[in-house]
Design a protein around this motif. Structure first.
Motif, PDB file in Angstrom:
ATOM      1  N   LYS A  16       0.816  -1.219   0.000  1.00 43.67           N
ATOM      2  CA  LYS A  16       0.000   0.000   0.000  1.00 43.67           C
ATOM      3  C   LYS A  16       0.844   1.261   0.000  1.00 43.67           C
ATOM      4  N   GLY A  17       1.974   1.241   0.694  1.00 39.36           N
ATOM      5  CA  GLY A  17       2.775   2.441   0.829  1.00 39.36           C
ATOM      6  C   GLY A  17       3.731   2.710  -0.309  1.00 39.36           C
ATOM      7  N   ALA A  18       3.809   1.824  -1.302  1.00 40.36           N
ATOM      8  CA  ALA A  18       4.748   1.983  -2.410  1.00 40.36           C
ATOM      9  C   ALA A  18       4.033   2.575  -3.620  1.00 40.36           C
ATOM     10  N   GLY A  19       4.534   3.693  -4.134  1.00 35.93           N
ATOM     11  CA  GLY A  19       3.927   4.289  -5.315  1.00 35.93           C
ATOM     12  C   GLY A  19       4.246   3.510  -6.573  1.00 35.93           C
ATOM     13  N   PHE A  20       5.495   3.078  -6.688  1.00 30.52           N
ATOM     14  CA  PHE A  20       5.932   2.250  -7.809  1.00 30.52           C
ATOM     15  C   PHE A  20       6.373   0.902  -7.269  1.00 30.52           C
ATOM     16  N   HIS A  21       6.353  -0.098  -8.137  1.00 33.37           N
ATOM     17  CA  HIS A  21       6.747  -1.444  -7.733  1.00 33.37           C
ATOM     18  C   HIS A  21       8.261  -1.597  -7.890  1.00 33.37           C
ATOM     19  N   GLY A  22       9.003  -0.684  -7.291  1.00 35.32           N
ATOM     20  CA  GLY A  22      10.456  -0.696  -7.380  1.00 35.32           C
ATOM     21  C   GLY A  22      10.992   0.649  -6.927  1.00 35.32           C
ATOM     22  N   PRO A  23      12.316   0.781  -6.781  1.00 39.43           N
ATOM     23  CA  PRO A  23      12.925   2.021  -6.300  1.00 39.43           C
ATOM     24  C   PRO A  23      12.987   3.097  -7.383  1.00 39.43           C
ATOM     25  N   LEU A  24      11.864   3.737  -7.610  1.00 35.71           N
ATOM     26  CA  LEU A  24      11.744   4.770  -8.636  1.00 35.71           C
ATOM     27  C   LEU A  24      11.095   5.990  -7.998  1.00 35.71           C
ATOM     28  N   GLY A  25      11.816   7.109  -7.954  1.00 38.62           N
ATOM     29  CA  GLY A  25      11.305   8.319  -7.336  1.00 38.62           C
ATOM     30  C   GLY A  25      10.485   9.158  -8.291  1.00 38.62           C
ATOM     31  N   GLU A  26       9.754  10.107  -7.711  1.00 31.37           N
ATOM     32  CA  GLU A  26       8.870  10.956  -8.511  1.00 31.37           C
ATOM     33  C   GLU A  26       9.641  11.760  -9.555  1.00 31.37           C
ATOM     34  N   ALA A  27      10.761  12.331  -9.175  1.00 27.80           N
ATOM     35  CA  ALA A  27      11.510  13.162 -10.121  1.00 27.80           C
ATOM     36  C   ALA A  27      12.002  12.337 -11.302  1.00 27.80           C
ATOM     37  N   ARG A  28      12.549  11.161 -11.021  1.00 27.14           N
ATOM     38  CA  ARG A  28      13.048  10.318 -12.101  1.00 27.14           C
ATOM     39  C   ARG A  28      11.889   9.838 -12.980  1.00 27.14           C
TER      40      ARG A  28
END
Length: 256
Positions: A16-28
């Motif tokens: 639930k707390g993960a925006g993407f299914h991996g280490p990917l930030g909003e800026a990238r």
């Protein structure tokens, strides 16, 4: 990960707390969408292999109003989340979430093909997966490959503390990863890697809902099972692969 109901109480919601299914930030993510959306004019197609809930695919569709998307994954819960997100954002008519094996069936070709941490969905080795991606990207299209690599050679203790059966042979260094993509028939116009903050945000987000739920339900029938999962995963991250395992995001252009 626990999602069943016991005694009328639902367990913690998966990821639930993960925006993407991996280490990917909003800026990238925003930069990637900006680079790739131009490939989707005139009714282009985004094909997302191992899509999870397809967040990056949905953002590409928002940026390219004439495009459509197809996401393929085996996990029904993630696909349901993707469909709900698409409905909430007015994209349901332009995207299909398919439950199934990406190695089977004809899901067409994509002008943009996403394969983020999911090369194993296409083949048992990276070379085979790259060959499958060549077959699935349309002429002039682009592949965004998210793939693991070693930031440095892992120690025996770090491997032992990571996922079961972890081996130094599981990944290469970044330069070898890029060379492998070139040998498979791609040029690599963009190379970038997740930073420590993106990793920490993802790993914390992966566990956050379960940690909050455990704090509120310490005696629940699902608590012991959930606690074991959370504590095991956190230990593998912090004692094993944190700062050792990297994720590269390679933008690949097929040759010819």
């Amino acid at each position: 990960m626990v999602t069943s109901e016991v005694e009328g109480q639902q367990g913690p919601v998966r990821l639930k707390g993960a925006g993407f299914h991996g280490p990917l930030g909003e800026a990238r993510a925003g930069r990637i969408v900006g680079r790739l959306a131009g490939r989707l004019g005139g009714g282009g197609v985004v094909l997302d292999i191992g899509c999870g809930w397809g967040e990056l695919m949905l953002r590409l569709l928002e940026a390219a109003p004439s495009a459509r998307g197809v996401g393929v994954d085996l996990h029904a819960g993630d696909l349901a989340r993707g469909r709900e997100n698409a409905r909430a954002r007015g994209l349901a008519g332009r995207v299909e979430f398919v439950e199934g094996d990406a190695r089977e069936g004809d899901h067409g070709r994509g002008d943009v093909v996403l394969c983020l941490g999911a090369s194993q969905a296409l083949a048992d080795d990276l070379v085979g997966a790259l060959g499958a991606l060549r077959e699935r990207v349309a002429p002039g299209g682009r592949v965004l490959l998210g793939e693991g690599f070693w930031e440095r050679e892992p120690t025996a203790a770090e491997l032992a503390a990571s996922w079961p059966g972890a081996s130094a042979a599981d990944h290469t260094d970044l330069a070898t990863l890029v060379d492998t993509a070139v040998a498979a028939g791609f040029r690599v116009p963009w190379v970038e890697t997740a930073d420590r903050a993106e990793w920490d945000d993802f790993e914390s987000g992966y566990l956050a809902a379960q940690e909050d739920w455990l704090a509120a339900h310490p005696t629940h029938a699902l608590a012991a099972q959930t606690r074991e999962h959370v504590d095991t995963h956190r230990s593998r991250w912090l004692r094993g692969y944190r700062g050792v395992l990297g994720i590269a995001y390679l933008t690949l252009a097929p040759v010819g």
